[in-house]
Design an enzyme around this catalytic site. Structure first.
Site: not given
Length: 692
Positions: A2, A33, A107, A134-135, A563, A567, A570, A586, A687
């Site tokens: 948020c 964000r 968010w 926010n939280g 990574e 990328k 996401e 395996h 973000k």
């Protein structure tokens, strides 16, 4: 997560349209964000106010604030506000000498994206108290049940709605009891005593017109101050907040979750600390320190202490938050990596000379480096991309330090309550410095007495403040949700950390000097690999219709595989998995056929021959291979041209992950554009993950 933004103009006339645009633009700066709805609150037209009472309240004459909330993007909110303004004949040219407006991007955590769940959340139909948050409030269900018993009705599914309703309850209760009128600060402090969890809050109330109160615990929040006359202190590094508050000059005050929403207005900022209650009133800023001593005798009536703070100067330029010639922030940040790496290393590499050894200088660690060398072990703690960066650096840190290095995902460490000892060095890696899980792990490590080191990209962030020492990666502002330049700068910083720890060993001097030489030339190598942009775009065209992608790596490049796959998944929303090549037989080998695209990272290092074997085994099973190799190795990794090859420059093995990740970043970017998805704001992602 948020985004919070607020704007208060004092003794400077601004019309309603101007105020709206300031709020809208603040929200646009916070878009990166991550969010799914947005909202604002501004004042409606004020009637003639009589003389204020001693507490500055004139609530009987102050109409209800206007609240606008909308699901979707910020432009949807903008259209909705102007449409409502036209239909209600709201005068957008009405001037305000003093005005306080708040804004929010949400968010979703509690309740679906919808106007009723968007912020500001209200205490009642009259909007007596409004809050942006926010939280996460962890005890909201208990508070909600209590408030319902007292007659409050809830409209949303959010945890936030309990906050303004609790504020109204506190305010009404105080007025029922009579006596001295309750102040805005007293209301907020009493509300904070009942809240559990992590939060950053801004309160607005029609009972306290032209005032705002901000407070935080865990989530980030900053104050920006812009004086419009009598400002003779532009060159000062720190400014006395008390003098600015008392000088009576016209000014604009800003509150924000993020410096990017403030920097275009002012660089004079205050990083609000946990437990601080910042009250904006009459052009002044007063700060109280909230101590949650709930349960201690007499604590309910304890007087909060006043805090004196200094403003600092924000080290950020407006140009850093603009796209420039690029179409997307992610594209810009990928191509900025030669410059960001140069900035990361500036002033930290000692190139040596006739009698000087090539080494590094990390000023933030100089008082603690001996303690790190004596550590029982070094524990790297992070989430997502930051965890991958630490994983890429682990081998060189183990090699040069001789200290065992373990890796911990922050949330898992806290869940397990894994052992952390006083003899440990715990290194916390976070781009924002505000990652909620990493902060919880930091508190846990501090409680256990470990030396805590922070590696962040944000000066003044919570991790930077709470750790014993640390290193700023200085990668510059990163707007795109998918981290790119921060990842490569994190690897470089941790390689320099390895050099600093191992600096006392004569046996590794040659190796260390080779790494220093490699670091000096690294920006040029990254510049060279960026020339593969068109080649990666062509590859993306071949892969854009695929449903899955596997990436195999080992050694230094296991982290590159993780990574690179992260990328792709996401931003392009394609399923992708990074795998340790040594684990191929395996389980993962069962997935291999002629249709599934597989990227194998096989650049020259100690694992090269093993990766050649992996390629042969995948080829024998008709795997659809894309091989990343060092320049000149195409024939040895792909006999007979049986697979597609990506050739990259060769550097020191411990720095190779910096070069190798760039083509995968470009691939992820082009896949996303071709598949028609939002590059900078991927679906469901944020973000800065400031909630658990």
């Amino acid at each position: 997560m948020c985004g919070i933004f607020a704007y208060l103009n004092y003794n400077v006339t601004r019309d309603r349209r101007f105020i709206l645009e300031i709020l809208f633009n603040g929200l646009r700066r916070l878009e990166y964000r991550g969010y799914d709805s947005a909202g604002i609150s501004i004042d409606s037209s004020f009637l003639s106010l009589p003389s204020s009472d001693p507490n500055g309240r004139s609530s009987d004459y102050a109409p209800s604030p206007l609240v606008f909330r909308q699901e979707g993007n910020i432009e949807s909110l903008v259209k909705s506000v102007y449409k409502d303004a036209a239909s209600t004949e709201l005068n957008l040219e009405e001037p305000f000498a003093i005005h306080a407006g708040i804004a929010h991007t949400r968010w979703a955590t509690h309740g679906e994206p919808a106007p009723r769940n968007s912020h500001p959340q209200s205490s009642d139909a009259g909007n007596e108290f409004l809050v942006v948050h926010n939280g996460v409030i962890t005890n909201y269900e208990v508070l909600k049940e209590t408030l319902i018993r007292h007659g409050f009705q809830f409209e949303s599914d959010t945890d936030t709605e309990v906050i303004p309703k609790l504020a109204k309850y506190v305010f009404d209760k105080a007025n029922e009891e009579g006596g001295q009128p309750v102040t805005f600060s007293q209301v907020v402090l009493e509300v904070m005593r009942h809240l559990e969890g992590a939060y950053a809050l801004i309160f607005k109330s029609r009972h306290y017109p032209n005032e705002l109160i901000a407070c935080k615990r865990g989530s980030p929040l900053i104050l920006g101050v812009k004086e419009l006359s009598g400002d003779t202190t532009n060159g000062a590094s720190f400014l006395d907040l008390k003098c600015i508050s008392e000088n009576g000059h016209p000014k604009e005050l800003f509150l924000s979750s993020d410096p990017s929403a403030v920097v275009e207005h002012t660089k004079k900022v205050l990083m609000i600390e946990d437990g601080e209650v910042v009250h904006l009133k009459d052009g002044g800023v007063s700060i109280l320190k909230f101590e949650n001593d709930k349960g201690k005798r007499g604590s309910a009536h304890s007087r909060p202490s006043s805090v004196q703070r200094a403003l600092s100067v924000l080290e950020m330029e407006v140009e850093q938050i603009n796209k420039g010639k690029y179409e997307h922030y992610m594209q810009k940040e990928i191509h900025e990596q030669p410059e960001s790496l140069t900035t990361t290393m500036r002033g930290r590499l000692i190139r040596g000379g006739s009698c000087k050894v090539k080494t590094v200088l990390l000023g933030g660690l100089k008082d603690h480096i001996k303690t790190i060398r004596r550590s029982r072990r070094i524990v790297f703690i992070g989430c997502g991309t930051s965890y991958n960066a630490a994983l890429a650096a682990r081998p060189i840190i183990e090699e040069l330090s001789g200290v065992p290095v373990t890796m911990e995902i922050a949330s898992d460490l806290v869940d397990r309550q894994g052992p952390i000892y006083r003899e440990d060095t715990a290194v916390f890696v976070s781009q924002s410095g505000e990652t909620a899980d990493t902060l919880l792990a930091l508190e846990y490590a501090l409680e256990n007495g470990a030396l805590c080191v922070g590696i962040t990209n944000t000066v003044g962030s919570a991790i930077a403040r709470k750790t014993h020492c640390g290193i700023h990666i200085n990668a510059g502002c990163e707007i795109g949700v998918a981290s790119t330049k921060a990842y490569t700068s994190q690897i470089v910083v941790m390689a320099m950390l390895a050099l600093a720890i191992g600096d006392d060993a004569i046996s590794s001097q040659t190796r260390r000097e080779a790494i220093v030489d490699g670091l000096i030339d690294l920006p040029n190598k990254v510049r060279e690999v960026l020339k593969l942009d068109q080649e990666m775009k062509d590859l993306a065209k071949l892969l854009m219709a695929e449903q899955s992608l596997l990436v195999f790596g080992r050694g230094y490049n296991f982290a590159t595989a993780l990574e690179g796959a992260l990328k792709v998944k996401e931003v392009s929303l394609m399923h992708s998995e990074g795998m340790l090549a040594g684990e191929m037989k395996h389980g993962p080998l069962a997935l291999v056929d002629e249709n599934l695209p597989i990227i194998v990272i096989a650049t020259r290092d100690a694992c090269f021959s093993k990766q050649q074997s992996v390629i042969q085994q995948l080829h024998a099973r008709k795997g659809r291979l894309i091989v990343m190799c060092s320049k000149g190795d195409a024939a040895s990794v792909c006999a007979g041209g049986s697979c597609r090859v990506i050739e990259v420059p060769q550097v020191e093995d411990c720095l190779q992950p910096v070069v190798n990740i760039v083509p995968l970043q470009l691939l992820a970017y082009h896949l996303t554009v071709l598949r028609g998805h939002n590059v900078d704001q991927p679906r469901n992602l944020a973000k800065s993950v400031t909630t658990q």
